[in-house]
Design a protein around this motif. Structure first.
Motif, PDB file in Angstrom:
ATOM      1  N   GLY A  89     -11.261 -23.401  22.203  1.00 55.22           N
ATOM      2  CA  GLY A  89     -12.027 -23.341  23.427  1.00 55.22           C
ATOM      3  C   GLY A  89     -11.152 -22.783  24.535  1.00 55.22           C
ATOM      4  N   PRO A  90     -11.414 -23.180  25.775  1.00 56.79           N
ATOM      5  CA  PRO A  90     -10.619 -22.676  26.903  1.00 56.79           C
ATOM      6  C   PRO A  90      -9.169 -23.150  26.885  1.00 56.79           C
ATOM      7  N   GLY A  91      -8.889 -24.263  26.197  1.00 57.50           N
ATOM      8  CA  GLY A  91      -7.545 -24.824  26.220  1.00 57.50           C
ATOM      9  C   GLY A  91      -6.650 -24.276  25.118  1.00 57.50           C
ATOM     10  N   PRO A  92      -5.391 -24.753  25.061  1.00 59.49           N
ATOM     11  CA  PRO A  92      -4.427 -24.278  24.066  1.00 59.49           C
ATOM     12  C   PRO A  92      -4.841 -24.633  22.644  1.00 59.49           C
ATOM     13  N   LEU A  93      -4.375 -23.815  21.705  1.00 61.20           N
ATOM     14  CA  LEU A  93      -4.622 -24.023  20.280  1.00 61.20           C
ATOM     15  C   LEU A  93      -3.334 -24.446  19.585  1.00 61.20           C
ATOM     16  N   PHE A  94      -3.419 -25.496  18.751  1.00 59.87           N
ATOM     17  CA  PHE A  94      -2.306 -25.943  17.928  1.00 59.87           C
ATOM     18  C   PHE A  94      -2.712 -25.839  16.463  1.00 59.87           C
ATOM     19  N   LEU A  95      -1.726 -25.613  15.598  1.00 59.40           N
ATOM     20  CA  LEU A  95      -1.961 -25.560  14.154  1.00 59.40           C
ATOM     21  C   LEU A  95      -1.219 -26.697  13.481  1.00 59.40           C
ATOM     22  N   LEU A  96      -1.857 -27.294  12.465  1.00 51.95           N
ATOM     23  CA  LEU A  96      -1.240 -28.352  11.670  1.00 51.95           C
ATOM     24  C   LEU A  96      -1.359 -27.991  10.201  1.00 51.95           C
ATOM     25  N   GLY A  97      -0.223 -27.887   9.512  1.00 48.35           N
ATOM     26  CA  GLY A  97      -0.220 -27.596   8.095  1.00 48.35           C
ATOM     27  C   GLY A  97       0.231 -28.807   7.308  1.00 48.35           C
ATOM     28  N   ASN A  98      -0.596 -29.231   6.340  1.00 44.51           N
ATOM     29  CA  ASN A  98      -0.275 -30.397   5.532  1.00 44.51           C
ATOM     30  C   ASN A  98       0.384 -29.945   4.225  1.00 44.51           C
ATOM     31  N   CYS A  99       1.607 -30.390   3.979  1.00 46.34           N
ATOM     32  CA  CYS A  99       2.365 -30.032   2.774  1.00 46.34           C
ATOM     33  C   CYS A  99       2.433 -28.510   2.652  1.00 46.34           C
ATOM     34  N   SER A 100       1.976 -27.926   1.550  1.00 47.58           N
ATOM     35  CA  SER A 100       2.066 -26.473   1.381  1.00 47.58           C
ATOM     36  C   SER A 100       1.225 -25.722   2.405  1.00 47.58           C
ATOM     37  N   GLY A 101       0.279 -26.415   3.039  1.00 51.16           N
ATOM     38  CA  GLY A 101      -0.496 -25.794   4.112  1.00 51.16           C
ATOM     39  C   GLY A 101       0.372 -25.341   5.263  1.00 51.16           C
ATOM     40  N   ALA A 102       1.574 -25.920   5.386  1.00 49.85           N
ATOM     41  CA  ALA A 102       2.486 -25.505   6.451  1.00 49.85           C
ATOM     42  C   ALA A 102       2.970 -24.074   6.230  1.00 49.85           C
ATOM     43  N   LEU A 115      -6.059 -11.328  16.430  1.00 51.32           N
ATOM     44  CA  LEU A 115      -7.435 -11.530  16.889  1.00 51.32           C
ATOM     45  C   LEU A 115      -7.491 -11.943  18.355  1.00 51.32           C
ATOM     46  N   GLY A 116      -6.336 -11.925  19.021  1.00 56.76           N
ATOM     47  CA  GLY A 116      -6.294 -12.242  20.441  1.00 56.76           C
ATOM     48  C   GLY A 116      -6.203 -13.719  20.757  1.00 56.76           C
ATOM     49  N   THR A 117      -5.844 -14.546  19.767  1.00 59.10           N
ATOM     50  CA  THR A 117      -5.725 -15.986  19.963  1.00 59.10           C
ATOM     51  C   THR A 117      -4.255 -16.380  19.839  1.00 59.10           C
ATOM     52  N   SER A 118      -3.707 -16.995  20.859  1.00 60.45           N
ATOM     53  CA  SER A 118      -2.309 -17.415  20.808  1.00 60.45           C
ATOM     54  C   SER A 118      -2.213 -18.854  20.324  1.00 60.45           C
ATOM     55  N   VAL A 119      -1.071 -19.201  19.748  1.00 63.74           N
ATOM     56  CA  VAL A 119      -0.813 -20.548  19.247  1.00 63.74           C
ATOM     57  C   VAL A 119       0.196 -21.220  20.180  1.00 63.74           C
ATOM     58  N   ALA A 120      -0.160 -22.402  20.681  1.00 67.64           N
ATOM     59  CA  ALA A 120       0.719 -23.101  21.623  1.00 67.64           C
ATOM     60  C   ALA A 120       1.819 -23.875  20.922  1.00 67.64           C
ATOM     61  N   GLY A 121       1.558 -24.343  19.687  1.00 69.90           N
ATOM     62  CA  GLY A 121       2.551 -25.134  18.978  1.00 69.90           C
ATOM     63  C   GLY A 121       2.136 -25.368  17.543  1.00 69.90           C
ATOM     64  N   PHE A 122       3.110 -25.740  16.715  1.00 65.84           N
ATOM     65  CA  PHE A 122       2.893 -25.931  15.284  1.00 65.84           C
ATOM     66  C   PHE A 122       3.302 -27.341  14.866  1.00 65.84           C
ATOM     67  N   VAL A 123       2.572 -27.891  13.882  1.00 68.68           N
ATOM     68  CA  VAL A 123       2.895 -29.204  13.320  1.00 68.68           C
ATOM     69  C   VAL A 123       2.907 -29.087  11.803  1.00 68.68           C
ATOM     70  N   ALA A 124       4.012 -29.490  11.176  1.00 71.40           N
ATOM     71  CA  ALA A 124       4.117 -29.533   9.717  1.00 71.40           C
ATOM     72  C   ALA A 124       4.156 -30.991   9.290  1.00 71.40           C
ATOM     73  N   VAL A 125       3.260 -31.395   8.396  1.00 70.60           N
ATOM     74  CA  VAL A 125       3.178 -32.778   7.936  1.00 70.60           C
ATOM     75  C   VAL A 125       3.517 -32.837   6.447  1.00 70.60           C
ATOM     76  N   SER A 126       4.471 -33.691   6.083  1.00 70.52           N
ATOM     77  CA  SER A 126       4.856 -33.876   4.671  1.00 70.52           C
ATOM     78  C   SER A 126       5.163 -32.551   3.996  1.00 70.52           C
ATOM     79  N   ALA A 127       5.862 -31.677   4.705  1.00 66.23           N
ATOM     80  CA  ALA A 127       6.078 -30.316   4.207  1.00 66.23           C
ATOM     81  C   ALA A 127       7.553 -29.963   4.146  1.00 66.23           C
TER      82      ALA A 127
END
Length: 265
Positions: A89-102, A115-127
């Motif tokens: 939406g109008p606010g920042p976008l974060f990505l979270l990858g679980n295990c190999s999803g990271a 595509l013109g979408t910036s990523v504000a931060g990344f989260v890797a879980v159990s990866a």
């Protein structure tokens, strides 16, 4: 909404439409190999009310089962990018990858930004950090040989192999995902964004010592050890959110990650 945006929304599980009165950020979850949105559904349901959380639903699983399994890496990265653009939406976008999803999360950054979408931060879980190329899947393996290969080549908890019926359903997806992970670009650069790494304190394969291997993947890499095991995103989603919400609030409030128990720098 364009036709492409509508198609992308059908490929993610979004909690609800963007609500400007309470949503401040969006977070897109990327499941581990062989799984669908169900593996992160509990995490989504426990997301704070100010976070609009969605999960990528790749082709060939759950409601997209009839679409068939695809093992093309570019297709995966494009689906992540379209889902991110549709969710944000109008606010920042974060990505979270679980295990190999990271690993998919990292590889998708360029496709998302194209595509013109910036990523504000990344989260890797159990990866584990992708510091080396993924093991190459030998062609022509039987299901039994493939399972043996998974046990020796990937750090997959034994519990995954205990339910034979479930394993039969997962094997085509696991094969495809392993082929995709093998085909991801071997040379990837620092994301240039804040990065959080979350491990379950009872994870037998991962933990704080591996946090240092993540240090080259973000602008500042911090880590948190939370209650739970390797499947902490499923079994203890509240533990994950305790770390993730603090991280997101820190990034959005100060431009840098909030303090967490362990640092990779």
């Amino acid at each position: 909404m364009t036709q492409n945006e509508g198609a992308a929304i059908n490929k993610i599980l979004a909690a609800q439409p963007w609500d400007v009165s309470r949503h401040r950020v969006s977070l897109l979850g990327i499941p581990h190999a062989g799984s669908g949105v169900s593996s992160l559904y509990a995490l989504q349901q426990m997301s704070p009310p100010w976070v609009r959380t969605g999960i990528v639903r790749f082709t060939g699983r759950e409601t997209r089962f009839l679409d068939g399994v695809v093992s093309d890496a570019n297709t995966y990265l494009e689906e992540i990018a379209r889902s991110a653009a549709a969710l944000r939406g109008p606010g920042p976008l974060f990505l979270l990858g679980n295990c190999s999803g990271a690993s998919l999360m990292l590889a998708a950054q360029r496709a998302i930004e194209d595509l013109g979408t910036s990523v504000a931060g990344f989260v890797a879980v159990s990866a584990p950090a992708p510091v080396a190329p993924a093991p190459v899947l030998p062609p022509g393996m039987t299901d039994t040989q493939f399972v043996d290969w998974l046990k020796t080549s990937w750090r997959i908890p034994p519990a995954l192999f205990e339910d034979a019926d479930m394993l039969d359903l997962l094997l085509p997806q696991l094969r495809a995902d392993c082929e995709v992970l093998t085909a991801l670009p071997s040379e990837r650069t620092n994301t240039g964004r804040p990065f959080l790494v979350v491990f379950g304190e009872n994870d037998e394969n991962l933990g704080s010592p591996e946090l240092r291997q993540w240090r080259d993947w973000g602008e500042e890499v911090t880590g948190a050890t939370v209650p739970g095991g390797h499947f902490v995103a499923v079994e203890r989603p509240e533990s994950v959110w305790q770390a993730v919400s603090s991280f997101i609030e820190g990034v959005t409030a100060t431009g840098g990650p909030a303090g967490t128990p362990t640092s990779a720098t």
